[in-house]
Write a protein that holds these residues in place. Structure first.
Motif, PDB file in Angstrom:
ATOM      1  N   GLU A  33      -0.685   3.683   1.208  1.00 56.56           N
ATOM      2  CA  GLU A  33      -1.652   4.078   2.575  1.00 56.56           C
ATOM      3  C   GLU A  33      -2.386   5.518   2.418  1.00 56.56           C
ATOM      4  OE1 GLU A  33      -1.991   2.034   4.009  1.00 56.56           O
ATOM      5  OE2 GLU A  33      -0.060   0.709   4.604  1.00 56.56           O
ATOM      6  N   SER A  89     -13.086  -7.905  -3.253  1.00 54.74           N
ATOM      7  CA  SER A  89     -12.917  -7.940  -1.594  1.00 54.74           C
ATOM      8  C   SER A  89     -12.096  -8.930  -1.279  1.00 54.74           C
ATOM      9  CB  SER A  89     -14.485  -8.098  -1.158  1.00 54.74           C
ATOM     10  OG  SER A  89     -14.470  -7.902   0.236  1.00 54.74           O
ATOM     11  N   THR A 130      -9.575  -8.152   9.179  1.00 50.75           N
ATOM     12  CA  THR A 130      -9.755  -6.862   8.191  1.00 50.75           C
ATOM     13  C   THR A 130     -11.318  -7.162   7.674  1.00 50.75           C
ATOM     14  OG1 THR A 130      -8.746  -8.337   6.618  1.00 50.75           O
ATOM     15  CG2 THR A 130      -7.612  -6.560   7.254  1.00 50.75           C
ATOM     16  N   THR A 131     -11.631  -8.298   7.568  1.00 49.42           N
ATOM     17  CA  THR A 131     -13.208  -8.401   6.826  1.00 49.42           C
ATOM     18  C   THR A 131     -14.155  -8.797   7.901  1.00 49.42           C
ATOM     19  OG1 THR A 131     -12.805 -10.758   6.726  1.00 49.42           O
ATOM     20  CG2 THR A 131     -12.224  -9.427   4.873  1.00 49.42           C
ATOM     21  N   ASN A 164       0.806  -1.148   0.025  1.00 54.68           N
ATOM     22  CA  ASN A 164       0.023   0.074  -0.002  1.00 54.68           C
ATOM     23  C   ASN A 164       0.881   1.341  -0.091  1.00 54.68           C
ATOM     24  OD1 ASN A 164      -2.339  -1.279  -0.008  1.00 54.68           O
ATOM     25  ND2 ASN A 164      -2.871  -1.118   2.296  1.00 54.68           N
ATOM     26  N   ASN A 208      -9.409   0.587   2.480  1.00 59.23           N
ATOM     27  CA  ASN A 208      -9.235   0.065   4.179  1.00 59.23           C
ATOM     28  C   ASN A 208      -9.876   1.299   4.979  1.00 59.23           C
ATOM     29  OD1 ASN A 208      -7.595  -2.344   4.591  1.00 59.23           O
ATOM     30  ND2 ASN A 208      -6.553  -1.005   3.221  1.00 59.23           N
ATOM     31  N   PRO A 243      -6.900  -1.724  -2.646  1.00 59.11           N
ATOM     32  CA  PRO A 243      -7.662  -2.015  -1.592  1.00 59.11           C
ATOM     33  C   PRO A 243      -7.983  -0.829  -0.921  1.00 59.11           C
ATOM     34  CG  PRO A 243      -5.551  -2.614  -1.210  1.00 59.11           C
ATOM     35  CD  PRO A 243      -5.663  -2.415  -2.761  1.00 59.11           C
ATOM     36  N   ALA A 289     -11.729  -3.598   2.019  1.00 57.66           N
ATOM     37  CA  ALA A 289     -10.787  -4.351   2.971  1.00 57.66           C
ATOM     38  C   ALA A 289     -11.358  -4.087   4.203  1.00 57.66           C
ATOM     39  CB  ALA A 289      -9.359  -3.851   2.699  1.00 57.66           C
ATOM     40  N   ALA A 290     -10.313  -3.512   5.153  1.00 55.06           N
ATOM     41  CA  ALA A 290     -10.987  -3.565   6.633  1.00 55.06           C
ATOM     42  C   ALA A 290     -12.082  -2.449   6.602  1.00 55.06           C
ATOM     43  CB  ALA A 290      -9.881  -2.680   7.464  1.00 55.06           C
ATOM     44  N   GLY A 291     -12.874  -2.475   7.505  1.00 54.16           N
ATOM     45  CA  GLY A 291     -13.964  -1.665   7.842  1.00 54.16           C
ATOM     46  C   GLY A 291     -15.173  -2.304   7.013  1.00 54.16           C
ATOM     47  N   ARG A 292     -15.243  -3.348   6.181  1.00 53.72           N
ATOM     48  CA  ARG A 292     -16.578  -3.541   5.681  1.00 53.72           C
ATOM     49  C   ARG A 292     -17.962  -3.549   6.346  1.00 53.72           C
ATOM     50  NH1 ARG A 292     -16.284  -9.160   2.351  1.00 53.72           N
ATOM     51  NH2 ARG A 292     -18.611  -8.766   2.429  1.00 53.72           N
ATOM     52  N   ILE A 329      -5.449   3.684   3.486  1.00 48.58           N
ATOM     53  CA  ILE A 329      -6.476   3.564   4.538  1.00 48.58           C
ATOM     54  C   ILE A 329      -7.165   5.022   4.602  1.00 48.58           C
ATOM     55  CG2 ILE A 329      -6.713   3.254   7.225  1.00 48.58           C
ATOM     56  CD1 ILE A 329      -4.015   1.918   7.023  1.00 48.58           C
TER      57      ILE A 329
END
Length: 337
Positions: free
Chosen positions: A167, A293, A300-301, A165, A232, A230, A272-275, A204
Motif C-alpha cells: 500500500e 494494466s 478500478t479501471t 499490496n 493505484n 500495481p 490500476a485505479a486512476g487510469r 496507492i
C-alpha cells in the motif's frame, strides 16, 4: 557525482539496481519528459512490446472489519458499498471465461475481509480447481492475510499468482490502517513467495504520503523481489476518511510510474485505479514505464473494456501476446498452463 537521467538509464541497462540509501532525488527533480523517455527505454529493453492484461472480479463485497482509510468496503466507514457474500461458482466462472475470450492474460478473484476462511475459502478453492481444469487463463487470488497452509492449498488448485499490496511506505502505513501492520503484509508476501507463487504487490498514491514515501515503497518492492507492481491513484470515496483528499495530478502519477520502472526495471509496472487521470486513459504511460494494466469493466479501471484496451494496444504498436516476451519473467512463466 550527479548523473543525468540518460546516464542513469545506461547504468540500469548495464545491470545497476537502486538500493536503500541511494540518492533518489533525481527522480523528483528531473523534467518529467526526460524521466518518461528513460523509463520508456528501460521498458522497451526489459519488456519488449508486451503489455500484460489482468482482470478481477469482486468475489465477496463489504462488511470488512479492517479500517483501511481508503477503502469503501470497510465496515468502519459509511459508504454506499454493495454488500454480498461469496458469489455463486457459475457466475465467477462465466466472468472468467468472458475475460479469457476477450483476450485477458489472467483473472483474479478478490474478496473483502482480513482473510478468506471457512466455507468461503473452500468455495474459492472449488472455483479455482474448476477454472484451472476448464479454462486456460492465468489464475490470481487476492484473499488477505492467509496462512502458509492456505497459500499451499490455493497453489494446488492451479492458482499461480497472489495479490497482496504493501500500500505505501513502512513509515506512512500506520496513518492509513491500524487493524493490522505493515509487517503483517510483508509476512504474507514472504509466505506466498516461499510457496512458489508469483506475488503481485504495489500500493496507492495520493493518500497524503510524501514523495519520499513513494520512493521508499518502490525500494521496498525491489527488496522483496516483486515481479508485478500495481500503482493505484487514490480515487477519494465518499464516506471514507480520505473522501476530501484532493485528486492527484496526472503528471504526478506519470512521474511515479516512471521512477518505479527505474527502481524495478524488470517488473511489470501495472496501471490500476486512476487510469482516467492519465492522458488518453493511460496510453502515454504504456509507452513510458507501465508494462501492464488491470482491464475490464471494474471500478478500478473506470469502465475500460478489454476490447477498447486491445484497440489501444494495436494503435500503440504493442501486444499482450505473451510469446512477444514479458517483464515480470518469473510471474509470466508461472502463469502459463
Amino acid at each position: 557525482m550527479e548523473y543525468s537521467i540518460a546516464e542513469i538509464t545506461e547504468k540500469v541497462l548495464a545491470g545497476y539496481r537502486f538500493k536503500r540509501g541511494d540518492d533518489l532525488q533525481v527522480f523528483l527533480q528531473a523534467p518529467l519528459e526526460e524521466l518518461q523517455h528513460g523509463a520508456g527505454v528501460l521498458q522497451k529493453y526489459f519488456c519488449g512490446n508486451h503489455i500484460d492484461f489482468c482482470t478481477i472480479i469482486n468475489g465477496r463485497s463489504g462488511r470488512c472489519g479492517e479500517d483501511c482509510k481508503y477503502c469503501a468496503q470497510s465496515a468502519c466507514h459509511h459508504t454506499d458499498c454493495e454488500e454480498y457474500g461469496f458469489l455463486p461458482k457459475e457466475e465467477i466462472i462465466a466472468n472468467a471465461k468472458a475475460n479469457q475470450d476477450a483476450g485477458a492474460n489472467r483473472f483474479a478473484i478478490v474478496t473483502s475481509g482480513r482473510a478468506l476462511a471457512g466455507d468461503d475459502f473452500e468455495r474459492a478453492l472449488d472455483v479455482y480447481r474448476t477454472m484451472h481444469s476448464t479454462l486456460h487463463i492465468g489464475l490470481c487470488a487476492s484473499h488477505g492475510l492467509l496462512s502458509a497452509e492456505q497459500l499451499h492449498r490455493l497453489h494446488e488448485t492451479g492458482v499461480t499468482s497472489y495479490h497482496h499490496n504493501i500500500e505505501t511506505s513502512r513509515r506512512f502505513f500506520p496513518q492509513i490502517c491500524t487493524t493490522h501492520t505493515y509487517d503483517d503484509r510483508i509476512r504474507t508476501i514472504r509466505l506466498a513467495q516461499k510457496e512458489g507463487l508469483c506475488v503481485c504487490s504495489g500500493g496507492i498514491i495520493g493518500m497524503g504520503e510524501t514523495w519520499e514515501d513513494r520512493l521508499d515503497m518502490a525500494i521496498s518492492l525491489a527488496e522483496l523481489g516483486i515481479q508485478s507492481i500495481p500503482i493505484n491513484a487514490l480515487m477519494p470515496i465518499p464516506g471514507t476518511p480520505l473522501e476530501n483528499r484532493p485528486q492527484l495530478d496526472g503528471k504526478d502519477v506519470l512521474r511515479t510510474i516512471a521512477f518505479f520502472r527505474f527502481i524495478n526495471p524488470e517488473a511489470n509496472i501495472r496501471l490500476a485505479a486512476g487510469r482516467k487521470l492519465l492522458p488518453e486513459n493511460g496510453a502515454t504511460a504504456l509507452l513510458s514505464g507501465a508494462s501492464a494494466s488491470i482491464t475490464g469493466n471494474m471500478l478500478t479501471t473506470s469502465g475500460t473494456t478489454i476490447a477498447e484496451d486491445m484497440v489501444m494496444l494495436r494503435r500503440l504498436g504493442l501486444t499482450n501476446d505473451e510469446s512477444a516476451g514479458t517483464c515480470g519473467t518469473n510471474c509470466a512463466a508461472g502463469c502459463h498452463h
